[in-house]
Enzyme design. Sequence first.
Site, PDB file in Angstrom:
ATOM      1  NE  ARG A  33      -3.502  -2.190   1.182  1.00  0.00           N
ATOM      2  CZ  ARG A  33      -4.047  -3.518   0.449  1.00  0.00           C
ATOM      3  NH1 ARG A  33      -2.792  -3.636  -1.148  1.00  0.00           N
ATOM      4  NH2 ARG A  33      -4.610  -4.560   0.468  1.00  0.00           N
ATOM      5  CD  GLU A  61     -11.967 -11.571   5.816  1.00  0.00           C
ATOM      6  OE1 GLU A  61     -11.103 -11.374   7.320  1.00  0.00           O
ATOM      7  OE2 GLU A  61     -11.449 -11.135   4.795  1.00  0.00           O
ATOM      8  CE  LYS A 118     -13.661  -8.498   5.891  1.00  0.00           C
ATOM      9  NZ  LYS A 118     -12.373  -7.105   7.088  1.00  0.00           N
ATOM     10  N   GLY A 162     -12.464  -6.777  -0.960  1.00  0.00           N
ATOM     11  CA  GLY A 162     -12.315  -7.603  -1.797  1.00  0.00           C
ATOM     12  C   GLY A 162     -11.775  -7.481  -2.962  1.00  0.00           C
ATOM     13  N   GLY A 163     -11.321  -5.747  -3.373  1.00  0.00           N
ATOM     14  CA  GLY A 163     -11.107  -5.209  -4.597  1.00  0.00           C
ATOM     15  C   GLY A 163     -12.230  -4.201  -5.667  1.00  0.00           C
ATOM     16  NE  ARG A 178      -8.058  -4.291  -1.014  1.00  0.00           N
ATOM     17  CZ  ARG A 178      -8.241  -6.002  -1.878  1.00  0.00           C
ATOM     18  NH1 ARG A 178      -7.799  -5.926  -3.017  1.00  0.00           N
ATOM     19  NH2 ARG A 178      -9.274  -7.242  -1.392  1.00  0.00           N
TER      20      ARG A 178
END
Length: 339
Positions: free
Chosen positions: A33, A177, A219, A262-263, A292
């Site tokens: 990141r 998750e 999740k 997840g993008g 994100r």
Amino acid sequence: MNRTELESIARAMVAKGKGILAADESSGTIKKRFDSIQLESTEEARRTYREMLFTTPDAAKYISGVILYDETLRQKTKDGTPFSQYLTQLGIVPGIKVDAGAKPLAGFPNETITEGLDGLRERLAEYHKLGARFAKWRAVIDIAKDIPTRFAIDANAHALARYGALCQEANIVPIIEPEVLMDGDHSIERCEEVTSAVLQSVFEQLDSHRIHLEGMILKPNMVISGKKNTSRAGRQQVAEATVRTLKRFVPSAVPGIAFLSGGQSAAEASEHLSLMNKLGNLPWELTFSYGRALQDEALKAWGGKADQFAAGQKAFGRRARLNGDARNGTYTAASEQAA
Ligand code: 13P
């Protein structure tokens, strides 16, 4: 296990109008990141970045909990207050990522198993002392030709349930998750089929492991087309397919479901969540646990520069508020311009 305590923590994590900030990037992930803003990943840079997010004015209006990484749970604000204590004072529940990552599953090419069960009982006891009241463990299921296999799905579900039982024993709420990745070129129908198989296996294992469902949070991924698919399903279709699938496999005893992003882009993640809440008639709270999709804009606005600390906070505060709206079903694409 103190069931009442677990239930009240779980309910606080999915309180109305709020959701969870996933800020538990491992050292490797946060380096990636920071690379995107050409910033060196030092311990102090990581501390400063997390402080920027956590001390954002009004964050507590929209953020119910924060998932921390081991290093961050041991760090302090520049005034010397441990982050976990700082968050708790604001009414934000501190949590901790406890898995040791997804590793290649021997004998099953291109599939992974999440590790981290060895010594977990002792680590959870320490994390509880450090202030953590919930934990996270991520299983990763990829979709491609001939995968996922039933074996990999079940092995990951089994590990998730063992982790969940250890958490509840320690009075820590487990975030369960199971992430079906959206990296491929698969259709939304294929995602629904795989997500269904995964959720079915996960809840079977949770039941076998005697998990107290009222004291956990799920999740999951959304049911969505793969990123490389050239005719991806629209937003309303994603919302409907996701809610349909969850209603089939997630017992109503589970207090809340907090999605990963997840993008997905920030706006996409907000709109999907809002459309689902707008559908209404849901047996559980539906909220966000984005990494994100909550942080990208803030990371960019900050850029690692001391004089842009406030700009980073402004961007984070805005996105948290928009997701708070999404959690209530009142976010629309037009909210982006208005905000
Ligand atoms: P993303 O929202 O970036 O997918 O991260 C959430 C998370 O915690 C993944 O484990």
